[in-house]
Design a protein around this motif. Structure first.
Motif, PDB file in Angstrom:
ATOM      1  N   TRP A  18      17.088 -38.174  17.655  1.00  0.00           N
ATOM      2  CA  TRP A  18      17.277 -38.757  18.978  1.00  0.00           C
ATOM      3  C   TRP A  18      18.175 -37.905  19.862  1.00  0.00           C
ATOM      4  CZ3 TRP A  18      22.323 -39.926  20.284  1.00  0.00           C
ATOM      5  CH2 TRP A  18      23.230 -39.925  19.208  1.00  0.00           C
ATOM      6  N   LEU A  19      18.958 -37.038  19.241  1.00  0.00           N
ATOM      7  CA  LEU A  19      19.965 -36.263  19.962  1.00  0.00           C
ATOM      8  C   LEU A  19      19.431 -34.922  20.462  1.00  0.00           C
ATOM      9  CD1 LEU A  19      22.947 -36.464  20.721  1.00  0.00           C
ATOM     10  CD2 LEU A  19      23.500 -35.425  18.531  1.00  0.00           C
ATOM     11  N   VAL A  20      18.377 -34.427  19.826  1.00  0.00           N
ATOM     12  CA  VAL A  20      17.906 -33.067  20.090  1.00  0.00           C
ATOM     13  C   VAL A  20      16.495 -33.096  20.674  1.00  0.00           C
ATOM     14  CG1 VAL A  20      17.463 -30.823  19.018  1.00  0.00           C
ATOM     15  CG2 VAL A  20      19.285 -32.288  18.121  1.00  0.00           C
ATOM     16  N   ALA A  71      19.201 -43.629  24.251  1.00  0.00           N
ATOM     17  CA  ALA A  71      19.509 -43.316  25.651  1.00  0.00           C
ATOM     18  C   ALA A  71      20.848 -43.925  26.064  1.00  0.00           C
ATOM     19  CB  ALA A  71      18.388 -43.811  26.556  1.00  0.00           C
ATOM     20  N   ALA A  72      21.126 -45.141  25.616  1.00  0.00           N
ATOM     21  CA  ALA A  72      22.392 -45.796  25.954  1.00  0.00           C
ATOM     22  C   ALA A  72      23.574 -45.047  25.337  1.00  0.00           C
ATOM     23  CB  ALA A  72      22.375 -47.251  25.486  1.00  0.00           C
ATOM     24  N   VAL A  73      23.407 -44.562  24.107  1.00  0.00           N
ATOM     25  CA  VAL A  73      24.492 -43.823  23.456  1.00  0.00           C
ATOM     26  C   VAL A  73      24.677 -42.464  24.126  1.00  0.00           C
ATOM     27  CG1 VAL A  73      25.265 -42.755  21.297  1.00  0.00           C
ATOM     28  CG2 VAL A  73      24.254 -45.058  21.276  1.00  0.00           C
ATOM     29  N   ARG A  74      23.592 -41.793  24.475  1.00  0.00           N
ATOM     30  CA  ARG A  74      23.724 -40.511  25.184  1.00  0.00           C
ATOM     31  C   ARG A  74      24.429 -40.703  26.526  1.00  0.00           C
ATOM     32  NH1 ARG A  74      18.400 -39.791  23.184  1.00  0.00           N
ATOM     33  NH2 ARG A  74      17.551 -40.243  25.251  1.00  0.00           N
ATOM     34  N   ARG A 111      33.887 -48.671  21.485  1.00  0.00           N
ATOM     35  CA  ARG A 111      32.979 -48.398  22.604  1.00  0.00           C
ATOM     36  C   ARG A 111      31.524 -48.415  22.143  1.00  0.00           C
ATOM     37  NH1 ARG A 111      34.316 -44.135  26.704  1.00  0.00           N
ATOM     38  NH2 ARG A 111      33.028 -45.543  27.927  1.00  0.00           N
ATOM     39  N   LEU A 112      31.272 -48.022  20.893  1.00  0.00           N
ATOM     40  CA  LEU A 112      29.906 -47.992  20.371  1.00  0.00           C
ATOM     41  C   LEU A 112      29.394 -49.368  19.942  1.00  0.00           C
ATOM     42  CD1 LEU A 112      29.584 -44.801  18.135  1.00  0.00           C
ATOM     43  CD2 LEU A 112      28.248 -45.369  20.165  1.00  0.00           C
ATOM     44  N   GLU A 162       7.600 -39.210  10.473  1.00  0.00           N
ATOM     45  CA  GLU A 162       7.777 -37.843  10.944  1.00  0.00           C
ATOM     46  C   GLU A 162       6.862 -37.595  12.148  1.00  0.00           C
ATOM     47  OE1 GLU A 162       7.284 -33.363   9.019  1.00  0.00           O
ATOM     48  OE2 GLU A 162       7.241 -35.117   7.711  1.00  0.00           O
ATOM     49  N   GLY A 163       7.426 -37.015  13.199  1.00  0.00           N
ATOM     50  CA  GLY A 163       6.658 -36.713  14.401  1.00  0.00           C
ATOM     51  C   GLY A 163       6.681 -37.806  15.452  1.00  0.00           C
ATOM     52  N   GLY A 164       7.103 -39.019  15.083  1.00  0.00           N
ATOM     53  CA  GLY A 164       7.159 -40.122  16.044  1.00  0.00           C
ATOM     54  C   GLY A 164       8.295 -39.954  17.034  1.00  0.00           C
ATOM     55  N   LYS A 165       8.290 -40.753  18.085  1.00  0.00           N
ATOM     56  CA  LYS A 165       9.308 -40.708  19.132  1.00  0.00           C
ATOM     57  C   LYS A 165      10.644 -41.204  18.582  1.00  0.00           C
ATOM     58  CE  LYS A 165      10.335 -42.429  23.736  1.00  0.00           C
ATOM     59  NZ  LYS A 165       9.929 -43.340  24.795  1.00  0.00           N
ATOM     60  N   ALA A 166      11.671 -40.387  18.716  1.00  0.00           N
ATOM     61  CA  ALA A 166      13.012 -40.714  18.222  1.00  0.00           C
ATOM     62  C   ALA A 166      13.836 -41.275  19.376  1.00  0.00           C
ATOM     63  CB  ALA A 166      13.671 -39.479  17.618  1.00  0.00           C
ATOM     64  N   ASP A 167      13.789 -42.581  19.549  1.00  0.00           N
ATOM     65  CA  ASP A 167      14.476 -43.204  20.670  1.00  0.00           C
ATOM     66  C   ASP A 167      15.595 -44.144  20.232  1.00  0.00           C
ATOM     67  OD1 ASP A 167      12.940 -45.200  19.570  1.00  0.00           O
ATOM     68  OD2 ASP A 167      11.949 -45.749  21.441  1.00  0.00           O
ATOM     69  N   ARG A 168      15.913 -44.119  18.951  1.00  0.00           N
ATOM     70  CA  ARG A 168      16.978 -44.964  18.420  1.00  0.00           C
ATOM     71  C   ARG A 168      17.507 -44.344  17.130  1.00  0.00           C
ATOM     72  NH1 ARG A 168      14.388 -49.903  18.997  1.00  0.00           N
ATOM     73  NH2 ARG A 168      13.130 -48.686  20.392  1.00  0.00           N
ATOM     74  N   PHE A 169      18.590 -44.900  16.642  1.00  0.00           N
ATOM     75  CA  PHE A 169      19.126 -44.506  15.340  1.00  0.00           C
ATOM     76  C   PHE A 169      19.838 -45.708  14.747  1.00  0.00           C
ATOM     77  CE2 PHE A 169      22.567 -43.571  18.275  1.00  0.00           C
ATOM     78  CZ  PHE A 169      23.714 -43.942  17.599  1.00  0.00           C
TER      79      PHE A 169
END
Length: 152
Positions: A79-81, A104-107, A18-19, A37-44
């Motif tokens: 990205w999760l928190v 966002a897609a994984v969440r 599924r992933l 560090e401090g940047g937007k965490a929108d992926r992994f």
């Protein structure tokens, strides 16, 4: 695909299947910054090959490397928190190939699959605990007076 270790080893075959459609193959050159560090965490990422150093900003000094991430391992958990900003920085030590995921897609996928959500959250919680432990030990090694981190 990466051997069944790390995050892929923690998930069932069905969850991996599924992933994987959400994955995008990416690469980073040696010494390339992956995130700060401090940047937007929108992926992994899940590292396929190569090594990435995780570092923490230390005012007045060079960033301190607290851990390295290699094949099969998760790169990025922030990205999760909420508020979803990187807690560490990351830089490729060697050429890196990885699977990149839009957070966002994984969440959203996890919101529709409680079993996948639980498995991923359990894995990521273990990663967070390990990274916290590594950061603490490394910072004590670098900055504490000799013997300050020893247990009586």
């Amino acid at each position: 695909m990466v051997a069944r270790s790390g995050v892929f080893g923690a998930l069932t075959k069905e969850h991996r299947e599924r992933l994987m459609p959400l994955a995008r193959e990416v690469s980073f050159a040696a010494d390339e910054r992956v995130f700060d560090e401090g940047g937007k965490a929108d992926r992994f990422w899940i590292v396929r090959t190569g090594t990435v150093a995780l570092d923490v900003h230390v005012p007045g000094r060079r960033a301190a490397v607290v851990e390295t991430v290699g094949a099969g391992e998760l790169l990025g958990w922030s990205w999760l928190v909420p508020p979803r900003h990187w807690h560490l920085g990351a830089q490729a030590v060697s050429p890196v190939r990885a699977y990149e995921y839009d957070a966002a897609a994984v969440r959203e996928l996890c919101g529709n699959d409680p079993e996948l959500d639980h498995a991923l959250l359990t894995y990521v919680a273990g990663v967070i605990a390990g990274r916290l432990r590594s950061a603490r030990v490394r910072l004590l090694d670098l900055y504490a007076p000799h013997g300050a981190g020893e247990v009586p």
